[in-house]
Write a protein that holds these residues in place. Structure first.
Motif, mmCIF file in Angstrom:
data_model
loop_
_atom_site.group_PDB
_atom_site.id
_atom_site.type_symbol
_atom_site.label_atom_id
_atom_site.label_comp_id
_atom_site.label_asym_id
_atom_site.label_seq_id
_atom_site.Cartn_x
_atom_site.Cartn_y
_atom_site.Cartn_z
ATOM 1 N N ALA A 232 0.837 -1.212 0.000
ATOM 2 C CA ALA A 232 0.000 0.000 0.000
ATOM 3 C C ALA A 232 0.865 1.254 0.000
ATOM 4 O O ALA A 232 0.590 2.218 -0.726
ATOM 5 C CB ALA A 232 -0.928 -0.008 1.217
ATOM 6 N N LEU A 233 1.937 1.205 0.806
ATOM 7 C CA LEU A 233 2.831 2.366 0.850
ATOM 8 C C LEU A 233 3.556 2.531 -0.493
ATOM 9 O O LEU A 233 3.727 3.641 -0.994
ATOM 10 C CB LEU A 233 3.836 2.194 2.002
ATOM 11 C CG LEU A 233 4.814 3.344 2.234
ATOM 12 C CD1 LEU A 233 4.083 4.663 2.456
ATOM 13 C CD2 LEU A 233 5.728 3.046 3.428
ATOM 14 N N LEU A 234 3.956 1.406 -1.063
ATOM 15 C CA LEU A 234 4.599 1.447 -2.385
ATOM 16 C C LEU A 234 3.660 2.090 -3.409
ATOM 17 O O LEU A 234 4.061 2.972 -4.176
ATOM 18 C CB LEU A 234 4.970 0.019 -2.822
ATOM 19 C CG LEU A 234 5.472 -0.146 -4.263
ATOM 20 C CD1 LEU A 234 6.777 0.615 -4.486
ATOM 21 C CD2 LEU A 234 5.680 -1.635 -4.591
ATOM 22 N N ASP A 235 2.396 1.661 -3.403
ATOM 23 C CA ASP A 235 1.422 2.224 -4.347
ATOM 24 C C ASP A 235 1.232 3.718 -4.130
ATOM 25 O O ASP A 235 1.130 4.485 -5.082
ATOM 26 C CB ASP A 235 0.058 1.510 -4.210
ATOM 27 C CG ASP A 235 0.080 0.124 -4.850
ATOM 28 O OD1 ASP A 235 1.019 -0.157 -5.625
ATOM 29 O OD2 ASP A 235 -0.828 -0.678 -4.561
ATOM 30 N N ARG A 236 1.182 4.102 -2.862
ATOM 31 C CA ARG A 236 1.000 5.532 -2.562
ATOM 32 C C ARG A 236 2.194 6.334 -3.078
ATOM 33 O O ARG A 236 2.039 7.387 -3.692
ATOM 34 C CB ARG A 236 0.825 5.718 -1.053
ATOM 35 C CG ARG A 236 0.351 7.099 -0.665
ATOM 36 C CD ARG A 236 -0.467 7.090 0.617
ATOM 37 N NE ARG A 236 0.327 6.869 1.820
ATOM 38 C CZ ARG A 236 0.158 5.841 2.660
ATOM 39 N NH1 ARG A 236 -0.764 4.932 2.432
ATOM 40 N NH2 ARG A 236 0.919 5.711 3.726
ATOM 41 N N MET A 237 3.374 5.791 -2.838
ATOM 42 C CA MET A 237 4.591 6.460 -3.307
ATOM 43 C C MET A 237 4.588 6.545 -4.834
ATOM 44 O O MET A 237 4.890 7.591 -5.415
ATOM 45 C CB MET A 237 5.813 5.688 -2.818
ATOM 46 C CG MET A 237 7.117 6.221 -3.351
ATOM 47 S SD MET A 237 8.503 5.208 -2.796
ATOM 48 C CE MET A 237 8.555 3.975 -4.083
ATOM 49 N N LEU A 238 4.224 5.438 -5.476
ATOM 50 C CA LEU A 238 4.220 5.421 -6.944
ATOM 51 C C LEU A 238 3.197 6.401 -7.499
ATOM 52 O O LEU A 238 3.466 7.124 -8.467
ATOM 53 C CB LEU A 238 3.938 4.004 -7.457
ATOM 54 C CG LEU A 238 5.057 2.990 -7.227
ATOM 55 C CD1 LEU A 238 4.614 1.601 -7.692
ATOM 56 C CD2 LEU A 238 6.339 3.409 -7.945
ATOM 57 N N ASP A 239 2.008 6.435 -6.888
ATOM 58 C CA ASP A 239 0.995 7.376 -7.367
ATOM 59 C C ASP A 239 1.473 8.817 -7.221
ATOM 60 O O ASP A 239 1.241 9.649 -8.102
ATOM 61 C CB ASP A 239 -0.335 7.171 -6.629
ATOM 62 C CG ASP A 239 -1.125 5.990 -7.207
ATOM 63 O OD1 ASP A 239 -0.821 5.581 -8.354
ATOM 64 O OD2 ASP A 239 -2.030 5.476 -6.524
ATOM 65 N N ALA A 240 2.137 9.105 -6.112
ATOM 66 C CA ALA A 240 2.688 10.454 -5.925
ATOM 67 C C ALA A 240 3.710 10.757 -7.018
ATOM 68 O O ALA A 240 3.718 11.849 -7.596
ATOM 69 C CB ALA A 240 3.332 10.575 -4.545
ATOM 70 N N GLY A 241 4.554 9.776 -7.307
ATOM 71 C CA GLY A 241 5.583 9.962 -8.334
ATOM 72 C C GLY A 241 4.984 10.095 -9.723
ATOM 73 O O GLY A 241 5.440 10.900 -10.539
ATOM 74 N N ARG A 242 3.952 9.304 -9.994
ATOM 75 C CA ARG A 242 3.301 9.368 -11.307
ATOM 76 C C ARG A 242 2.644 10.717 -11.518
ATOM 77 O O ARG A 242 2.727 11.317 -12.593
ATOM 78 C CB ARG A 242 2.237 8.277 -11.399
ATOM 79 C CG ARG A 242 2.829 6.900 -11.523
ATOM 80 C CD ARG A 242 1.869 5.851 -11.028
ATOM 81 N NE ARG A 242 2.430 4.514 -11.190
ATOM 82 C CZ ARG A 242 1.969 3.448 -10.560
ATOM 83 N NH1 ARG A 242 0.945 3.548 -9.727
ATOM 84 N NH2 ARG A 242 2.518 2.270 -10.765
ATOM 85 N N LEU A 243 2.004 11.192 -10.461
ATOM 86 C CA LEU A 243 1.384 12.516 -10.546
ATOM 87 C C LEU A 243 2.431 13.592 -10.726
ATOM 88 O O LEU A 243 2.240 14.539 -11.490
ATOM 89 C CB LEU A 243 0.650 12.794 -9.237
ATOM 90 C CG LEU A 243 -0.847 12.688 -9.270
ATOM 91 C CD1 LEU A 243 -1.401 13.163 -7.949
ATOM 92 C CD2 LEU A 243 -1.383 13.543 -10.404
ATOM 93 N N GLY A 244 3.552 13.415 -10.017
ATOM 94 C CA GLY A 244 4.654 14.361 -10.157
ATOM 95 C C GLY A 244 5.191 14.362 -11.572
ATOM 96 O O GLY A 244 5.409 15.417 -12.182
ATOM 97 N N ALA A 245 5.365 13.166 -12.120
ATOM 98 C CA ALA A 245 5.854 13.065 -13.504
ATOM 99 C C ALA A 245 4.839 13.679 -14.466
ATOM 100 O O ALA A 245 5.206 14.307 -15.461
ATOM 101 C CB ALA A 245 6.112 11.596 -13.857
ATOM 102 N N ALA A 246 3.554 13.508 -14.154
ATOM 103 C CA ALA A 246 2.520 14.091 -15.008
ATOM 104 C C ALA A 246 2.583 15.615 -14.953
ATOM 105 O O ALA A 246 2.483 16.294 -15.982
ATOM 106 C CB ALA A 246 1.140 13.591 -14.581
#
Lengths: 379, 391
Positions: A232-246
């Motif tokens: 869950a933490l990994l997913d949260r981190m990835l979503d934050a990163g994906r949004l950042g990349a977006a």
């Protein structure tokens, strides 16, 4: 919440835009460090300035000494980074690592966050184990060993891997490679023994590593979050990163589009400014329309993320996919409409194309995220 | 805010008491729509009850002032009403070009007398209006229109032809662009209102590829229009028309909160699995990419409405909404045809409710033509937003 920046955010946007245009410009940063074959791929002087501006610890909670801002604010900085192609560890350190560390216990936060906030240290994350983003499959393993763990495996596309003072590694502590559960996040310090980096320069002049962990010994307190329960933490981190990349991608798209529209207003052929030709006008207008849509998707996803909405993951994938498609269009149209000069190294438009390509691949391309939208929607 | 919450709970109660269950189902197509007018008939008692309840409450035009037949709701209250109606899937009580197009123009340009008279009629669904803009030679180049009104003292004598006049054969009155001065292309047009029962008017339906004919050709042969029946100023009808076109583009783009841009993949996949077998992986990929675009577009719609409220939106942004929205809607119907397989080809079967998928698919092809073509939208975006030079 309305889908535009409130007064404080608009002020931050003005500040970030001016700062990045002056200090983070292509000439001052990207070209400067590229032409010197810089091993880090970014300037530490600029990174100190990021810290002075308060950018580095934006996403760190106030209790931990940060500014306690949200993804809308981080996105504002990232859009300007994108517009100026500014090389920096902001996305890896201040967005990805900061989001993971927020899920760590107090000891871990006290150990790592001060260096992140001050800008003295830069962090990164090691997720992918192949040439495509596939975080549902994690083969790198950490076996119990004494009071700690022994980490073995290989990670690819680790941004700033060689210059990071610490990398957060997603490894398996139980189960099979494709299992949902059994994931743990570890903070692996730069000087850990039995770790080696194969450093490569990417098409956009950024630096990444293939990193090999060959029985890296880690203390028990290297764990960020829960043992075996890190998905869950990994997913949260990835979503934050994906949004950042977006968000950064919207900056890249906007920068490329502005440069191209300006060029259409100046370049003359057949005795006319080429922007008078309807064939080009329509393509430019279509591009504008796509950029507007992508921008709206990004701010919506940021707000949902900040509000802790359950729709945030879906919209993060919508935003990443839409931006990847849109920025791709912007840079292709940019190079084509510039004609021959667009192919030269001297002219900046090609640098946008290179950065877009790397950003599109980072944390999942448009196909990956469209597929995720379908899966999350139940088909 | 407390007041708004009170309003919300009152609205909820009112809807519960007044919106019949039959009126809480999605509109299948034009057969379920009530248009009002002198010759209107209701499809059933539920439609009648729902219309009359809304009319008496001012809810056919909730945001219009009370003196003009509305409910005088503030924008925030109107939004609450929209949300609460949306929550129970309530059908619009009255569909009307008077509400969507003429009303906003009269509110901006009409005299007090015109507002009281015409807006009231529109709100009560008494007069069904049609729009006389396009002509056979004046589509995208609307301002080249030729229908001419000759000054005859106390009235004009109008001659000419309009085309694509939606429902002209069923309308009571027409709002119409008529050239009254041939010397100036823009400042020689008058925005007139007149009765479709006037002598010299005839209409002829145009059968479309969808098998329906909402559109007509409309002919004017020495039609007498009293001099008082114009909106704005004589010869300045283009100002009114431009204002109205902006509204029309917003409406067609779905910026009014329509749900046609919502994610369709899941529903399509179910549909395909039920009727056409397991979803093809490439079709699934297309659906997924469509959902990305549609969900992102819905965000732009929300952002646009938020920005309009505080005056942040670019005045030409409705063109962006219209362009992207109509292209997306066409793609959506292409995908619906593909997921339906051969079943979606059926033209007259009971299963397809009389060929709804195919007819709707064909109908959407007009989305990027009516109300200004996509090419015109792109022209406007490139000139007014990107400020590229005019040809």
């Amino acid at each position: 919440m309305p889908l535009y920046h409130d007064d404080d955010q608009a002020m931050l946007a003005d500040t970030a835009r001016q700062f990045m245009a002056e200090e983070g410009s292509i000439a001052k940063q990207l070209r400067h460090w590229r032409d010197r074959d810089c091993k880090d791929g970014f300037g530490h002087g600029l990174w100190e300035q990021f810290a002075e501006m308060g950018f580095t610890g934006m996403l760190v909670g106030e209790d931990d000494g940060g500014l306690g801002m949200g993804h809308v604010e981080a996105g504002i900085v990232l859009e300007e980074i994108g517009r100026n192609l500014t090389p920096s560890p902001f996305l890896s350190s201040s967005v990805l690592a900061a989001t993971a560390l927020a899920g760590g216990d107090k000891a871990a936060r006290e150990k790592w966050l001060p260096g992140l906030i001050s800008g003295e240290h830069v962090y990164t994350v090691a997720i992918d184990e192949g040439a495509k983003h596939r975080p549902q499959r994690i083969a790198a393993r950490a076996e119990k060993s004494g009071n700690g763990f022994k980490l073995s495996g290989k990670k690819d596309f680790v941004i700033h891997g060689a210059s990071a003072d610490m990398m957060i590694v997603a490894a398996r502590t139980s189960g099979d490679d494709d299992d949902e559960d059994g994931i743990t996040l570890f903070a692996v310090p730069k000087d850990a023994a039995n770790m080696s980096h194969d450093s490569v320069r990417l098409v956009d002049s950024s630096m990444a590593t293939h990193t090999i962990f060959d029985g890296v010994e880690l203390d028990g307190d290297a764990v960020i979050g829960d043992v075996d329960g890190g998905r869950a933490l990994l997913d949260r981190m990835l979503d934050a990163g994906r949004l950042g990349a977006a968000a950064e991608g919207v900056g890249v798209a906007g920068g490329a589009m502005d440069m191209t529209v300006d060029y259409l207003k100046q370049r003359k052929q057949f005795g006319k400014v080429i922007g008078e030709f309807q064939a080009l006008q329509h393509r430019a207008a279509h591009l504008y329309s796509e950029v507007e849509i992508a921008r709206a998707a990004v701010i919506k996803a940021q707000q949902l993320m900040d509000a802790g909405s359950e729709k945030a993951s879906l919209m993060a994938s919508v935003a990443k996919a839409k931006v990847s498609k849109t920025a791709g269009l912007a840079v292709r149209e940019g190079v084509q409409m510039h004609g021959g000069i667009g192919m030269t190294d001297e002219y900046d438009i090609g640098l946008y194309m290179k950065r877009d390509r790397a950003l599109a691949e980072f944390l999942g391309d448009a196909n990956y995220h469209a597929d995720r939208v379908a899966s999350l929607s139940g088909y | 805010m407390a007041d708004l919450e009170t309003f919300r709970s009152e609205t909820r109660d009112w809807l519960e008491a007044n919106c019949p269950p039959e009126m809480r189902a999605p509109v299948r197509d034009e057969r379920d729509v009530y248009w009002g007018g002198r010759n209107a008939s209701f499809k059933n008692d539920a439609q009648k009850a729902w219309f009359e309840a809304c009319r008496d409450k001012g809810y056919t035009v909730p945001a219009w002032p009370k003196e003009y037949g509305g409910a005088g709701l503030s924008p925030a209250e109107a939004k609450v009403l929209r949300e609460e109606m949306g929550a129970i899937g309530a059908r619009p009580p009255l569909s009307s070009f008077g509400i969507w197009m003429l009303g906003p123009a009269l509110l901006k340009f009409g005299t007090e007398e015109q507002k009281v008279h015409y807006l009231g009629q529109i709100a009560r669904g008494e007069i069904r209006w049609c729009q006389g803009y396009s002509e056979p030679g004046s589509g995208s180049d609307l301002v080249s229109l030729q229908t001419f009104g000759e000054d005859a003292g106390d009235h004009w004598v109008v001659n000419g032809q309009k085309v694509w006049t939606s429902y002209a054969d069923q309308a009571d009155w027409i709002f119409c662009l008529v050239r009254t001065d041939k010397s100036d292309k823009y400042q020689g047009i008058t925005f007139m209102l007149f009765d479709m029962e006037s002598d010299g008017i005839s209409t002829k339906p145009i059968l479309l590829i969808s098998g329906n004919s909402p559109f007509c050709e409309t002919f004017f042969d020495d039609v007498k229009v009293p001099k008082g029946q114009f909106v704005g100023e004589v010869n300045r009808g283009w100002d009114v028309a431009k204002y109205l076109l902006g509204h029309e583009r917003e409406m067609i783009s779905g910026a009014d909160g329509g749900d046609r841009t919502s994610a369709i993949g899941a529903a399509m996949a179910r549909h395909s699995n039920e009727h056409a077998g397991e979803l093809d992986p490439l079709l699934r990929a297309e659906l997924a990419m469509f959902d990305v675009d549609a969900l992102a577009y819905a965000c732009m719609g929300e952002k646009f409405l938020d920005e309009i409220k505080v005056g942040k939106a670019h005045p030409a942004q409705p063109n962006t909404m219209k362009y992207a929205g109509t292209e997306l809607n066409k793609r959506r119907h292409e995908l619906m045809m593909a997921t339906g397989g051969s079943r979606s080809l059926e033209w007259d079967s009971k299963d397809t409710d009389g060929g709804t998928p195919a007819r709707s698919w064909l109908r959407t092809k007009a989305n990027s033509i009516e109300g200004g073509t996509s090419e015109i939208m792109l022209n406007v975006i490139s000139k007014r937003i990107l400020e590229l030079p005019g040809a």
